[in-house]
Design a protein around this motif. Sequence first.
Motif, mmCIF file in Angstrom:
data_model
loop_
_atom_site.group_PDB
_atom_site.id
_atom_site.type_symbol
_atom_site.label_atom_id
_atom_site.label_comp_id
_atom_site.label_asym_id
_atom_site.label_seq_id
_atom_site.Cartn_x
_atom_site.Cartn_y
_atom_site.Cartn_z
ATOM 1 N N ILE A 210 79.797 21.456 -33.012
ATOM 2 C CA ILE A 210 81.151 21.378 -33.573
ATOM 3 C C ILE A 210 81.860 20.126 -33.065
ATOM 4 C CG2 ILE A 210 83.421 22.487 -33.599
ATOM 5 C CD1 ILE A 210 81.969 25.178 -33.498
ATOM 6 N N ASN A 211 81.642 19.817 -31.794
ATOM 7 C CA ASN A 211 82.253 18.632 -31.199
ATOM 8 C C ASN A 211 81.756 17.356 -31.876
ATOM 9 O OD1 ASN A 211 83.844 17.196 -29.371
ATOM 10 N ND2 ASN A 211 82.203 17.066 -27.864
ATOM 11 N N VAL A 215 85.778 16.777 -36.089
ATOM 12 C CA VAL A 215 86.795 17.347 -36.972
ATOM 13 C C VAL A 215 87.806 18.167 -36.178
ATOM 14 C CG1 VAL A 215 87.221 18.945 -38.878
ATOM 15 C CG2 VAL A 215 85.255 17.399 -38.964
ATOM 16 N N PHE A 216 87.300 18.970 -35.246
ATOM 17 C CA PHE A 216 88.157 19.898 -34.509
ATOM 18 C C PHE A 216 88.398 19.384 -33.092
ATOM 19 C CE2 PHE A 216 85.456 22.323 -37.465
ATOM 20 C CZ PHE A 216 86.442 22.781 -38.330
ATOM 21 N N ARG A 217 89.616 18.972 -32.808
ATOM 22 C CA ARG A 217 89.949 18.419 -31.496
ATOM 23 C C ARG A 217 89.822 19.460 -30.381
ATOM 24 N NH1 ARG A 217 88.885 14.783 -33.742
ATOM 25 N NH2 ARG A 217 90.070 12.955 -34.408
ATOM 26 N N TRP A 218 89.998 20.745 -30.722
ATOM 27 C CA TRP A 218 89.947 21.783 -29.696
ATOM 28 C C TRP A 218 88.533 22.004 -29.170
ATOM 29 C CZ3 TRP A 218 86.496 25.240 -31.507
ATOM 30 C CH2 TRP A 218 86.379 25.398 -32.891
ATOM 31 N N ALA A 219 87.528 21.422 -29.829
ATOM 32 C CA ALA A 219 86.144 21.667 -29.417
ATOM 33 C C ALA A 219 85.749 20.868 -28.178
ATOM 34 C CB ALA A 219 85.189 21.334 -30.566
#
Length: 343
Positions: A210-211, A215-219
Amino acid sequence: MMTAASIQTYTLRVNGMHCKACVFLTESELAEHPKVVSAKASLRSRSVEVSGDFGDRPLDEIARDLSAFLSEHSLSATAQGKHVAWDEFGVAVPIAIGCAALFVLLQEIGVVNLVSGDTVTYGTAFLVGVIASLSTCMAIVGGLVLSISATFARSGDRTKPQALFHVGRVASFLVLGGVIGLLGSAFRLNSTGTFVLSLSVALFMLALGINLLDVFRWASPLQPSMPGFLSKRTLGAANLTHTFTPALVGGATFFLPCGFTQAMQLYAVSTGSPVTGALTMFSFALGTLPALAVLSFTSLAVRTRTKQGVFFKTVGLLVILFAVFNVVNSLAAIGVIEPVFNW
C-alpha cells in the motif's frame, strides 16, 4: 556569498520515498548541494524542507536542480502538491496482471513452486528478492553501490569493490539469516504462534505494498523499520576507502530498513530453523543480485518521474498480491478455510 538574508526555505515533494533509508539518503545527498544549508526530510509527508541560497529562480527549476543530486537513488524532487498520479495505474495495473498471470501459469505447469500451503518457499524468497531489487532495494542498496563506485573510482579501482560488496551482502544474508532462524527456535512456537507470525509477515507486506502505491499517506507509519542509527552508520560507511569497506557495507545492508528484507527476516524467525532461515535469506539476496549487479557496472537507475511512478505502483500491486496469497494460505494452514491456491 551566502548570507542570512539570502537564505530561502522551500518544501518539496520527494518522489520515490518509501522508507526511512530514503529519508537518510535524501537528507545526506541534498546536504552536498553547494546552495543548500540544511535539508530535513519527512517520510510521513514524503517531502523535504530545504534551506539555502537559491536566488530568484522559480521553484520548479530549483526542484529540477536538486533532483540531479537524488536521481542516482531513483528519487526526485518536485513542487509540493497532493496530486495522485492515477493515470500511472493505467500502465501499472496491466503489467501487474500480466506478472500475476505468468506467476499462476508457472505454478500450473510446475516450472516453479512459489506457493505452499504453510511456508514461503525458497523460490518465493528469490522472486521477492527480484521484485525488491527493482524497487526499494534499487533506491536504498543501489545508492550504496553507486556511492562505493564513486568513492573507489578515484583510485581507478571499480570492479573489485563492487564484487566485494555483493559477496559481503550475500554472505551476510546467509549467515545472519541462520542466526535469526536460530533465535526463532528458542521460542518453540506452536501452530497458533506460527500462524500469528505468518499472518504478521502478510500484513507487513500488505502495508509495504500500500505504501508503494504512493496514494495513501497514512500507510507510511505502518511500515516498521530498523533503528535509525544503524541505517545512518551503514549509509555513511560507503564513503570510507579501506580495502574491505565494500564487503562490510554489503554485509551491513542486512540491517537497512527495506520492507522486503524485513518481511523475509520476520519469516526467517518464524521458521525456528537456522538452516531454513539461512537459505531463505540467501535465496532472497540472490534474487536481488542480478539487478544490483547490473546497476554496479552500468549505473542503471530509474530516473524519470513517470517511470518511477509506474515502477513503484506495479511493484506495490504485486506485493499486495503476495500478501493476499500469504493471508489465504495461513488461514488454510490452520484449517480456518479450505485451500484456495491448491497447485
